[in-house]
Scaffold this motif. Structure first.
Motif, PDB file in Angstrom:
ATOM      1  N   SER A  86      44.143  69.445  38.706  1.00 52.32           N
ATOM      2  CA  SER A  86      45.559  68.462  38.287  1.00 52.32           C
ATOM      3  C   SER A  86      45.302  66.984  38.962  1.00 52.32           C
ATOM      4  O   SER A  86      46.407  67.110  39.567  1.00 52.32           O
ATOM      5  CB  SER A  86      46.584  69.151  37.952  1.00 52.32           C
ATOM      6  OG  SER A  86      47.592  68.163  37.164  1.00 52.32           O
ATOM      7  N   ASP A  87      45.408  65.720  38.309  1.00 52.85           N
ATOM      8  CA  ASP A  87      45.978  65.002  39.302  1.00 52.85           C
ATOM      9  C   ASP A  87      46.706  64.318  38.359  1.00 52.85           C
ATOM     10  O   ASP A  87      47.342  63.849  40.266  1.00 52.85           O
ATOM     11  CB  ASP A  87      44.846  63.517  38.585  1.00 52.85           C
ATOM     12  CG  ASP A  87      43.076  63.396  38.117  1.00 52.85           C
ATOM     13  OD1 ASP A  87      42.541  64.097  38.860  1.00 52.85           O
ATOM     14  OD2 ASP A  87      42.482  62.771  37.628  1.00 52.85           O
ATOM     15  N   TYR A  88      47.432  65.426  38.175  1.00 51.63           N
ATOM     16  CA  TYR A  88      49.598  64.575  37.602  1.00 51.63           C
ATOM     17  C   TYR A  88      49.981  65.449  39.390  1.00 51.63           C
ATOM     18  O   TYR A  88      50.291  64.776  39.571  1.00 51.63           O
ATOM     19  CB  TYR A  88      49.636  65.220  36.864  1.00 51.63           C
ATOM     20  CG  TYR A  88      51.208  65.592  36.381  1.00 51.63           C
ATOM     21  CD1 TYR A  88      51.586  63.889  36.246  1.00 51.63           C
ATOM     22  CD2 TYR A  88      51.888  66.257  36.648  1.00 51.63           C
ATOM     23  CE1 TYR A  88      53.251  63.968  36.713  1.00 51.63           C
ATOM     24  CE2 TYR A  88      53.250  66.588  36.090  1.00 51.63           C
ATOM     25  CZ  TYR A  88      54.326  65.260  36.124  1.00 51.63           C
ATOM     26  OH  TYR A  88      55.465  65.465  36.478  1.00 51.63           O
ATOM     27  N   ILE A  89      49.627  66.695  39.150  1.00 54.09           N
ATOM     28  CA  ILE A  89      50.075  67.330  40.257  1.00 54.09           C
ATOM     29  C   ILE A  89      49.681  67.080  42.046  1.00 54.09           C
ATOM     30  O   ILE A  89      50.382  67.036  42.567  1.00 54.09           O
ATOM     31  CB  ILE A  89      49.692  68.776  40.068  1.00 54.09           C
ATOM     32  CG1 ILE A  89      49.972  69.315  39.267  1.00 54.09           C
ATOM     33  CG2 ILE A  89      50.045  69.331  41.324  1.00 54.09           C
ATOM     34  CD1 ILE A  89      49.581  71.118  39.267  1.00 54.09           C
ATOM     35  N   GLY A  92      51.152  64.073  42.229  1.00 56.26           N
ATOM     36  CA  GLY A  92      52.419  64.002  42.245  1.00 56.26           C
ATOM     37  C   GLY A  92      53.400  64.189  44.022  1.00 56.26           C
ATOM     38  O   GLY A  92      54.029  64.111  44.209  1.00 56.26           O
ATOM     39  N   LEU A  93      52.211  64.835  44.074  1.00 56.37           N
ATOM     40  CA  LEU A  93      52.245  65.867  45.648  1.00 56.37           C
ATOM     41  C   LEU A  93      52.360  64.959  46.862  1.00 56.37           C
ATOM     42  O   LEU A  93      53.099  64.812  48.166  1.00 56.37           O
ATOM     43  CB  LEU A  93      51.227  67.181  45.905  1.00 56.37           C
ATOM     44  CG  LEU A  93      51.904  68.630  44.729  1.00 56.37           C
ATOM     45  CD1 LEU A  93      50.504  69.021  45.309  1.00 56.37           C
ATOM     46  CD2 LEU A  93      53.073  69.176  45.199  1.00 56.37           C
ATOM     47  N   SER A  94      50.820  63.906  47.053  1.00 56.37           N
ATOM     48  CA  SER A  94      51.045  62.959  47.314  1.00 56.37           C
ATOM     49  C   SER A  94      51.762  61.664  47.975  1.00 56.37           C
ATOM     50  O   SER A  94      52.214  61.812  49.547  1.00 56.37           O
ATOM     51  CB  SER A  94      49.820  62.205  47.148  1.00 56.37           C
ATOM     52  OG  SER A  94      49.158  61.427  48.570  1.00 56.37           O
ATOM     53  N   GLN A  98      54.571  61.537  51.378  1.00 54.72           N
ATOM     54  CA  GLN A  98      54.491  60.236  51.916  1.00 54.72           C
ATOM     55  C   GLN A  98      55.991  59.670  52.020  1.00 54.72           C
ATOM     56  O   GLN A  98      56.438  59.454  53.483  1.00 54.72           O
ATOM     57  CB  GLN A  98      53.657  59.195  51.571  1.00 54.72           C
ATOM     58  CG  GLN A  98      52.568  58.843  51.323  1.00 54.72           C
ATOM     59  CD  GLN A  98      51.666  58.451  50.458  1.00 54.72           C
ATOM     60  OE1 GLN A  98      52.037  57.345  49.432  1.00 54.72           O
ATOM     61  NE2 GLN A  98      49.830  58.557  51.021  1.00 54.72           N
ATOM     62  N   PHE A  99      56.929  60.196  51.621  1.00 50.29           N
ATOM     63  CA  PHE A  99      58.208  59.684  50.936  1.00 50.29           C
ATOM     64  C   PHE A  99      58.752  60.771  51.693  1.00 50.29           C
ATOM     65  O   PHE A  99      60.017  60.045  52.855  1.00 50.29           O
ATOM     66  CB  PHE A  99      59.043  59.992  49.681  1.00 50.29           C
ATOM     67  CG  PHE A  99      60.206  59.882  49.688  1.00 50.29           C
ATOM     68  CD1 PHE A  99      60.540  58.132  49.467  1.00 50.29           C
ATOM     69  CD2 PHE A  99      61.239  60.602  49.823  1.00 50.29           C
ATOM     70  CE1 PHE A  99      61.907  57.991  49.402  1.00 50.29           C
ATOM     71  CE2 PHE A  99      62.445  60.051  49.016  1.00 50.29           C
ATOM     72  CZ  PHE A  99      62.691  59.047  49.514  1.00 50.29           C
ATOM     73  N   SER A 100      58.182  61.701  51.881  1.00 49.33           N
ATOM     74  CA  SER A 100      59.487  63.051  53.086  1.00 49.33           C
ATOM     75  C   SER A 100      58.944  62.394  54.469  1.00 49.33           C
ATOM     76  O   SER A 100      59.463  63.065  55.279  1.00 49.33           O
ATOM     77  CB  SER A 100      58.516  64.477  52.949  1.00 49.33           C
ATOM     78  OG  SER A 100      59.576  64.670  51.275  1.00 49.33           O
ATOM     79  N   ARG A 101      57.680  62.580  54.210  1.00 43.58           N
ATOM     80  CA  ARG A 101      57.195  61.740  55.486  1.00 43.58           C
ATOM     81  C   ARG A 101      58.137  60.601  57.191  1.00 43.58           C
ATOM     82  O   ARG A 101      58.354  59.794  57.558  1.00 43.58           O
ATOM     83  CB  ARG A 101      55.807  61.444  56.411  1.00 43.58           C
ATOM     84  CG  ARG A 101      54.797  62.756  56.013  1.00 43.58           C
ATOM     85  CD  ARG A 101      53.170  62.574  56.276  1.00 43.58           C
ATOM     86  NE  ARG A 101      53.036  61.498  55.491  1.00 43.58           N
ATOM     87  CZ  ARG A 101      51.727  62.315  54.209  1.00 43.58           C
ATOM     88  NH1 ARG A 101      51.672  63.608  55.211  1.00 43.58           N
ATOM     89  NH2 ARG A 101      51.426  61.412  53.556  1.00 43.58           N
ATOM     90  N   TRP A 121      59.758  67.835  42.876  1.00 43.75           N
ATOM     91  CA  TRP A 121      58.903  67.560  43.651  1.00 43.75           C
ATOM     92  C   TRP A 121      58.622  67.504  44.897  1.00 43.75           C
ATOM     93  O   TRP A 121      58.809  68.485  45.721  1.00 43.75           O
ATOM     94  CB  TRP A 121      58.214  66.024  43.672  1.00 43.75           C
ATOM     95  CG  TRP A 121      57.079  65.955  42.674  1.00 43.75           C
ATOM     96  CD1 TRP A 121      57.963  64.887  40.988  1.00 43.75           C
ATOM     97  CD2 TRP A 121      56.072  66.074  41.343  1.00 43.75           C
ATOM     98  NE1 TRP A 121      56.967  64.965  40.807  1.00 43.75           N
ATOM     99  CE2 TRP A 121      55.889  65.923  40.373  1.00 43.75           C
ATOM    100  CE3 TRP A 121      54.881  67.323  42.136  1.00 43.75           C
ATOM    101  CZ2 TRP A 121      54.884  66.150  39.510  1.00 43.75           C
ATOM    102  CZ3 TRP A 121      54.198  68.056  41.732  1.00 43.75           C
ATOM    103  CH2 TRP A 121      53.617  67.344  40.243  1.00 43.75           C
ATOM    104  N   ILE A 122      60.856  67.031  45.471  1.00 47.31           N
ATOM    105  CA  ILE A 122      60.418  67.336  47.104  1.00 47.31           C
ATOM    106  C   ILE A 122      61.147  68.412  47.263  1.00 47.31           C
ATOM    107  O   ILE A 122      60.752  69.117  48.193  1.00 47.31           O
ATOM    108  CB  ILE A 122      62.086  66.154  47.654  1.00 47.31           C
ATOM    109  CG1 ILE A 122      61.382  64.810  47.418  1.00 47.31           C
ATOM    110  CG2 ILE A 122      63.204  67.069  49.227  1.00 47.31           C
ATOM    111  CD1 ILE A 122      60.400  64.222  48.636  1.00 47.31           C
ATOM    112  N   ASN A 123      61.254  69.393  46.347  1.00 42.72           N
ATOM    113  CA  ASN A 123      61.826  71.104  46.015  1.00 42.72           C
ATOM    114  C   ASN A 123      60.568  71.257  46.432  1.00 42.72           C
ATOM    115  O   ASN A 123      61.106  72.109  47.448  1.00 42.72           O
ATOM    116  CB  ASN A 123      62.568  71.309  45.087  1.00 42.72           C
ATOM    117  CG  ASN A 123      64.088  70.739  44.849  1.00 42.72           C
ATOM    118  OD1 ASN A 123      64.790  69.669  45.395  1.00 42.72           O
ATOM    119  ND2 ASN A 123      64.147  70.863  43.734  1.00 42.72           N
TER     120      ASN A 123
END
Length: 210
Positions: A86-89, A92-94, A98-101, A121-123
């Motif tokens: 899924s491109d959507y997933i 979202g994960l990518s 990046q935000f978490s890093r 997504w963060i969860n």
């Protein structure tokens, strides 16, 4: 929206509100900020206990966060398989990683109230990455407390104008999200362009024959 929340109370009370918040924090796109403002407006016109409402709201939001974290923990590396289908997933994960890093564990806190669309997504990624449960819970509760208190207070103070404020907040939420994404993309581009510019600096140019 106020009519909808009123019906929710008539049918299910605060439990219904908590379930709504839990489902939304797990990932279903519901207008939770508008729901909280509507509940705040009801506080101004009823004998509901503000502390009780706050407790149920925090409990519901935290339950959704914990469900997402546990799902990520259980799936682990299998999240990548879903991303491959899924491109959507995958997107979202990518973006979330990046935000978490960039922000570390504080990304959990920020995604509760500042960039709330990233929360589910963060969860997932926090659980999959093995973030310690106590750290996830504490950062999450801190952010949820700010989010819940802010919107309940807004609804309480401006209950007469709740419809207009709800529309404004909904639009502002998308605007803030777009602004954060724009800043992040600009930051990434700068870090890519800056090294290339340095490599082409005067000290690296061939002076040629004297």
């Amino acid at each position: 929206m106020i009519d909808l929340v009123t019906d929710l109370y008539v049918s299910y009370g605060l439990v219904g509100m908590a379930i709504t918040l839990a489902v939304a924090q797990f990932g279903l796109p519901l207008p939770t900020s508008i729901v909280l403002m509507s509940v705040g407006a009801l506080l101004a016109a009823s004998d509901l206990s503000a502390l009780e409402v706050f407790g149920w709201a925090i409990g519901g939001a935290a339950a959704g966060d914990q469900a997402g974290y546990l799902t990520g923990r259980l799936l682990g590396g299998r999240l990548e398989r879903f991303a491959g289908r899924s491109d959507y997933i995958a997107s979202g994960l990518s973006t979330t990683r990046q935000f978490s890093r960039r922000w570390g564990r504080a990304s959990v806190f920020l995604s509760r109230w500042l960039v709330s669309p990233a929360g589910p997504w963060i969860n997932l990624t926090s659980g999959a990455a093995g973030m310690p449960w106590p750290a996830f819970t504490l950062w999450g509760l801190g952010g949820e407390a700010i989010w819940v208190a802010a919107y309940l207070t807004l609804g309480f103070l401006f209950s007469s104008y709740i419809s207009g404020i709800a529309e404004m907040i909904a639009n502002a939420g998308w605007a803030i999200g777009a602004l954060v994404v724009t800043i992040f993309i600009g930051w990434r581009l700068w870090h890519r362009i800056a090294p290339a510019s340095t490599d082409q600096g005067p000290e690296n140019l061939d002076p040629g024959p004297a």
